[in-house]
Design a protein around this motif. Structure first.
Motif, PDB file in Angstrom:
ATOM      1  N   THR A   9       0.873  -1.180   0.000  1.00  0.00           N
ATOM      2  CA  THR A   9       0.000   0.000   0.000  1.00  0.00           C
ATOM      3  C   THR A   9       0.904   1.222   0.000  1.00  0.00           C
ATOM      4  OG1 THR A   9      -0.083  -0.029   2.403  1.00  0.00           O
ATOM      5  CG2 THR A   9      -1.911  -1.047   1.257  1.00  0.00           C
ATOM      6  N   GLY A  10       0.381   2.291  -0.527  1.00  0.00           N
ATOM      7  CA  GLY A  10       1.187   3.495  -0.545  1.00  0.00           C
ATOM      8  C   GLY A  10       0.661   4.474  -1.551  1.00  0.00           C
ATOM      9  N   HIS A  11       1.449   5.473  -1.846  1.00  0.00           N
ATOM     10  CA  HIS A  11       1.081   6.460  -2.856  1.00  0.00           C
ATOM     11  C   HIS A  11       1.351   5.883  -4.240  1.00  0.00           C
ATOM     12  CE1 HIS A  11       1.084  10.333  -0.254  1.00  0.00           C
ATOM     13  NE2 HIS A  11       0.395   9.365   0.278  1.00  0.00           N
ATOM     14  N   ARG A  12       0.843   6.569  -5.226  1.00  0.00           N
ATOM     15  CA  ARG A  12       0.965   6.107  -6.597  1.00  0.00           C
ATOM     16  C   ARG A  12       2.422   5.843  -6.981  1.00  0.00           C
ATOM     17  NH1 ARG A  12      -2.518   6.791 -10.932  1.00  0.00           N
ATOM     18  NH2 ARG A  12      -4.019   6.346  -9.319  1.00  0.00           N
ATOM     19  N   GLU A  13       3.321   6.751  -6.613  1.00  0.00           N
ATOM     20  CA  GLU A  13       4.730   6.607  -7.012  1.00  0.00           C
ATOM     21  C   GLU A  13       5.318   5.325  -6.424  1.00  0.00           C
ATOM     22  OE1 GLU A  13       2.778   9.593  -6.171  1.00  0.00           O
ATOM     23  OE2 GLU A  13       4.343   9.923  -4.665  1.00  0.00           O
ATOM     24  N   GLU A  14       4.892   5.028  -5.196  1.00  0.00           N
ATOM     25  CA  GLU A  14       5.450   3.845  -4.525  1.00  0.00           C
ATOM     26  C   GLU A  14       4.989   2.550  -5.195  1.00  0.00           C
ATOM     27  OE1 GLU A  14       5.728   5.612  -0.019  1.00  0.00           O
ATOM     28  OE2 GLU A  14       3.749   5.224  -0.853  1.00  0.00           O
ATOM     29  N   THR A  15       3.705   2.485  -5.454  1.00  0.00           N
ATOM     30  CA  THR A  15       3.206   1.263  -6.092  1.00  0.00           C
ATOM     31  C   THR A  15       3.712   1.165  -7.529  1.00  0.00           C
ATOM     32  OG1 THR A  15       1.147   2.457  -6.489  1.00  0.00           O
ATOM     33  CG2 THR A  15       1.176   0.937  -4.641  1.00  0.00           C
TER      34      THR A  15
END
Lengths: 585, 202
Positions: B135-141
Motif C-alpha cells: 500500500t502506498g502512494h501512486r509513485e510507490e506502487t
C-alpha cells in the motif's frame, strides 16, 4: 370501493393489537391512486399503454375523484402538467407507459428541471423479472432520466409504492421544486399487499430542502443596501415558487429600489407597479441591462444568473456588490460571485431584510431608468406597439390583447420571437400569469401547457401565444382540447419564418436564411377539423374585433394572425457581448 | 480553459457520505461527465456507520470547479455531506497486488530484497506464482512495478484511492444532526459559505 370487501375479509383474521393501524389489502395500482388522492391530486395528464394498464384499470373506479386528461402524445401530457403546476402552484401529475411512452417525457422533464416545476411522473415498466432482457417496450428510463429529474426511483414491489410516492411528492414540491419520476413495474402494479394507512413524507435525512437563515448575512445585506446609492433588484421565479409576492412587494416598496425581472419572474410584481422597471436579458429592456453595469449594489432574488440574463459574465456588474437570495446553495456563486449570500427561502428572508432596510426613494437613480425607457420607446417600442408600417407587428397584437384582457389573462407562450414580444409587452396584473419555457426553450411547449394551465386555474382566461413553428410541433394537442372541451384561446403569430433563427441569420450570418422558411397548413381548417372555431386575420382593421371575438367566444378559439415576415426583436444583447452593449437596432 | 486555470489545477479528494441507494453512483458520476471531467479514481464502500456509504473521488481540477461540483453532489437527494480536500489535507493510500513467478523469487535473492525494501508482503504463495501486496502512494506502487517488470511480473492490479481527512472529526455527530426532524438552532451548515474566500473568485 372494490378493495373494501377484500380487506373486510382479511382484517379480522389479523387479530392485531389495538394500536396497530388498520391495513387494507389492495393492488399496487390502487395504492398508487390512493396515494395521489392523499396528496390532494385532482388532475392527471396521461396516455395509457401496455405496461401501465393495471393503473389505468384501477383508474376506471376513480373517475369521480381523479380527472384524467387523455392527451395526444406524452410530451403534450408532461407540458400540460407543467402548465397546470405553473398556473396553480400544485404538483403536476403525469401517467405514461414504458418504453416510448416514458422516453416521450424526456423533453418535459428537462424543461421542468431547469424551470423548477414540481411534477410527479409515473411510468409503467415491464415486469421486474424481464428487466434487462430487452423486453417489449422496455427502456431504462431511470438511467435516461437521472440527469433531468430532481429524484427518480424504480418500484419493483407493490409494498414500496406508498413510501415511494410520498417521497416523490415531498421532493417535487419542497425546497427548489422539480420533477420526480417513479417507474413502477407491471408486477408491482398488479401485486396485492396489505397496506398501512398512507403517511405523507415530511423528512428525508439526507435532504434538507429549506436552510436555516443566518442572521449575520441578513444584517450584512441590509447594511449594504442602506449604504447603496444605486441599488438594483433582479427578481426571478423564486419569488413565485416561494409564494413570496407580498413579501417581495413590501421589500421593494420600503427600500424604493428599482426592480427588473427575468422572464420566469414576470408577474410576481404587476407590470404597472411604479418600481417595476422591466425585463432583463438578451431581449429585455434597455435600462435594466445598461444600468446593471452602473448599479452599486445588485440584489438578486430567486434567480440564477442565466447566460441569457447576464450576457458576457466577465463584464457583468463587475462594479457592483452582489447580494444573492436563493434557496438553492448551488446557485450561490455559480455564475456571479456574491458579496453576501442570503441562503434561504425568500418568503422567510425578505421580511427579515425589509425590517432592517431604511425607507428610501432613490429619485435620481429612478430617473436614469426613466430616461433609458424613453430612449427605448423612441427607438423600438412605439413602432412595435403602434406601427406605422402596413404589416402587422407581433407587438401590436399583444398591445391590443392587453387592452381587452386588462392584464387579467394567463399568458402561455412558446419559444422564439413571439415569446420575447409577449414577455416584453404583455400586461400582467397577477402572479402565475406568465407561463413559458424559459431555461430549456422548448418549442411546442405552449399549446399543451395552456391546456394544463386552464385545468390549473379554470376561473381565469388562458391565452396561448404561439409561433407558426412551435405550434406545428405539438399541434396534435388540439385533439385534447376537442375531447375535453377545455377553453383555451390560441393565437398563432404567423410570420412564415422560424423567426428567431432567421433574425440571427440576418444579423450574424449574412442573411443566409438556412432552412428557416417554414410553411404552415391552413390552421383555421385544421382547427375546424377538431371542432374548434377559428379565424385568420390579415389586416390591422380586423385585429381588435377578432381578438374580442376570440375572447368572447364560448370555448376554445384559434386566431391566426399574419404578421410582418422579417421583423427583428430589439433591444438585443448579442451573444458574447456585455449587457451594457445592448443594441437598440 | 484559460492558461491560468490549467496551472491552478491539482488533485482534489472529494469525500461524499451517502445513503446506500441503487442508481446513486450514476447520479454522482454524471455530475462529472456532464462537464467532461474525468474521474481519476473512485472508491465506494460502507462507512463506519451502518447504511451510509462513503465515496472517495479523485479528480484533477481547479478549486473553483471542485467547489461547484461538491455542492452539486451534495444537492442530490440521497447525499448527506460532501467535503473536498487537496492531497495535503488528507492521508491517502492505494493498495496494489503483484503476481510474480515463484521460481524467480526463490532463485534470485535480489528480488526478495527489492520486495522487502518496497514494503511488499506475500499474500499467497503457490508453486507457480506468488502474490505480493503493498500500500502506498501512486509513485510507490508504480515503483514496484518497475522493479518487478524485469523479473517476469505476470499481473498487476491497483485499488482506488482511499483518503482520511486530516481535519475531520468523523461523521457520527453530523449524522445525528441529519436524523433530527426539527432543524437545529445552530446556523445552517454549509462549509462553502463558511469559507467563502477560499471558494470562488471570478
Amino acid at each position: 370501493m372494490l378493495t373494501n370487501e377484500q380487506s373486510a375479509q382479511t382484517l379480522p383474521e389479523l387479530a392485531a393489537p389495538a394500536v396497530q393501524p388498520e391495513t387494507e389489502t389492495m393492488t399496487g395500482a390502487v395504492a398508487t391512486l390512493q396515494a395521489l388522492l392523499a396528496e390532494g391530486v385532482d388532475t392527471i395528464f396521461g396516455y395509457p399503454g401496455g405496461a401501465i394498464i393495471p393503473i389505468y384499470d384501477a383508474l376506471y373506479d376513480f373517475k369521480e375523484q381523479l380527472n384524467h386528461v387523455l392527451v395526444r402524445h406524452e410530451q403534450g401530457g408532461i407540458h400540460a402538467a407543467q402548465g397546470y403546476a405553473r398556473s396553480s402552484g400544485k404538483v403536476g401529475v403525469v401517467f405514461a407507459t414504458s418504453g416510448p411512452g416514458a422516453t416521450n417525457l424526456v423533453t418535459g422533464l428537462a424543461d421542468a428541471l431547469i424551470d423548477s416545476t414540481p411534477l410527479v411522473c409515473i411510468t409503467g415498466q415491464v415486469f421486474a423479472h424481464l428487466l434487462g432482457t430487452d423486453a417489449f417496450q422496455e427502456t431504462d428510463i431511470i438511467n435516461i432520466t437521472t440527469p433531468i429529474t430532481k429524484w427518480n426511483y424504480q418500484v419493483t414491489n407493490a409494498e414500496e409504492i406508498p413510501e415511494a410516492l410520498a417521497k416523490a411528492f415531498y421532493i417535487a414540491r419542497s425546497g427548489r421544486p422539480g420533477p420526480v419520476l417513479i417507474d413502477i413495474t407491471k408486477n408491482a402494479q398488479q401485486q396485492k399487499h396489505d397496506f398501512a394507512p398512507y403517511v405523507p413524507c415530511t423528512h428525508i435525512r439526507s435532504y434538507r430542502p429549506v436552510p436555516i437563515v443566518r442572521p449575520e448575512y441578513i444584517r450584512e445585506a441590509a447594511a449594504l443596501i442602506n449604504q447603496a446609492k444605486r441599488p438594483f433588484v433582479l427578481w426571478g421565479q423564486g419569488v413565485i415558487l416561494g409564494k413570496a409576492e407580498q413579501e417581495f412587494k413590501a421589500f421593494i416598496e420600503k427600500s424604493g429600489i428599482p426592480a427588473a425581472w427575468t422572464i420566469l419572474g414576470a408577474g410576481a410584481l404587476p407590470t404597472d407597479h411604479p418600481l417595476n422597471v422591466g425585463m432583463l436579458g438578451m431581449h429585455g429592456n434597455y435600462g435594466p441591462n445598461v444600468l446593471t453595469n452602473e448599479c452599486d449594489v445588485l440584489i438578486a432574488i430567486g434567480m440564477r444568473f442565466d447566460d441569457r440574463v447576464t450576457g458576457r459574465l466577465d463584464k457583468y456588474a463587475k462594479q457592483a456588490k452582489v447580494i444573492h437570495l436563493d434557496i438553492d446553495p448551488t446557485e450561490i456563486d455559480k455564475n456571479v460571485a456574491t458579496t453576501v449570500p442570503v441562503w434561504g427561502d425568500c418568503k422567510e428572508t425578505l421580511p427579515l431584510l425589509t425590517a432592517l432596510v431604511e425607507a428610501k426613494l432613490h429619485p435620481e437613480w429612478h430617473e436614469r431608468f426613466r430616461v433609458h425607457m424613453e430612449q427605448e420607446v423612441d427607438a423600438v417600442i412605439r413602432e412595435e406597439l403602434f406601427p406605422t408600417s402596413e404589416e402587422m407587428t407581433m407587438g401590436e397584437v399583444i398591445q391590443q390583447l392587453n387592452e381587452l384582457t386588462e392584464g387579467e389573462a394567463v399568458i402561455v407562450t412558446d419559444v422564439g420571437q413571439h415569446q420575447m414580444v409577449a414577455c416584453r409587452y404583455a400586461k400582467l396584473n397577477k402572479t402565475r400569469s406568465n407561463i413559458t419555457s424559459g431555461g430549456l426553450g422548448t418549442m411546442g411547449f405552449a399549446l399543451p401547457a395552456a391546456i394544463g394551465a386552464k385545468f390549473g386555474t379554470p376561473h381565469r382566461p388562458v391565452v396561448a401565444i404561439i409561433g407558426d413553428g412551435g405550434v406545428q410541433m405539438t399541434i396534435q394537442e388540439l385533439g385534447t382540447i376537442m375531447q375535453t372541451g377545455v377553453d383555451v384561446k390560441i393565437i398563432i403569430l404567423n410570420n412564415r419564418f422560424l423567426g428567431m433563427v432567421r433574425q440571427w441569420q440576418e444579423l450574424f450570418n449574412d442573411r443566409r436564411y438556412s432552412f428557416v422558411d417554414i410553411q404552415s397548413p391552413d390552421y383555421v381548417t385544421v382547427a375546424s377539423g377538431y371542432g374548434i372555431s377559428g379565424k385568420r386575420v390579415e389586416a390591422r382593421a380586423e385585429l381588435k374585433q377578432s381578438l374580442h371575438q376570440m375572447l368572447e367566444h364560448p370555448g376554445s378559439f384559434l386566431l391566426e394572425i399574419m404578421v410582418s415576415k422579417e421583423n427583428n426583436i430589439f433591444p438585443m444583447v448579442p451573444q458574447g457581448c456585455s449587457v451594457a452593449e445592448i443594441r437598440l437596432r | 480553459m484559460s492558461q491560468q486555470a490549467s496551472i491552478d489545477r491539482q488533485e482534489y479528494n472529494i469525500t461524499a457520505y451517502t445513503e446506500n441507494q441503487v442508481g446513486l453512483l450514476n447520479r454522482i458520476a454524471i455530475i462529472f461527465s456532464r462537464r467532461k471531467i474525468n474521474i481519476e479514481s473512485l472508491n465506494v464502500s460502507p462507512s463506519e456507520i451502518e447504511g451510509i456509504h462513503r465515496f472517495n473521488i479523485v479528480i484533477n481540477e481547479t478549486e473553483e470547479v471542485v467547489g461547484k461540483l461538491a455542492r452539486q453532489i451534495e444537492k442530490q437527494i440521497e447525499v448527506l455531506k460532501v467535503y473536498y480536500n487537496t492531497n495535503a489535507d488528507v492521508i491517502w493510500q492505494e493498495m496494489a497486488l503483484y503476481k510474480v513467478p515463484t521460481d524467480v523469487i526463490a532463485e534470485k535473492a535480489i528480488v526478495e530484497r527489492l520486495l522487502r525494501e518496497n514494503g511488499a508482503r506475500a499474500v499467497v504463495i503457490r508453486k507457480d506464482y506468488t502474490v505480493f501486496e503493498t500500500t502506498g502512494h501512486r509513485e510507490e506502487t508504480d515503483n514496484l512495478i518497475r522493479v518487478l517488470q524485469p523479473y517476469g511480473l505476470i499481473e498487476f492490479v491497483r485499488s482506488a484511492r482511499i483518503a482520511i481527512i486530516k481535519a475531520s472529526d468523523g461523521f457520527n455527530s453530523k449524522l445525528r444532526e441529519f436524523e433530527r426532524r426539527e432543524p437545529s438552532t445552530e446556523p445552517a451548515e454549509n462549509e462553502y459559505l463558511n469559507s467563502r474566500d477560499k471558494v470562488f473568485t471570478m
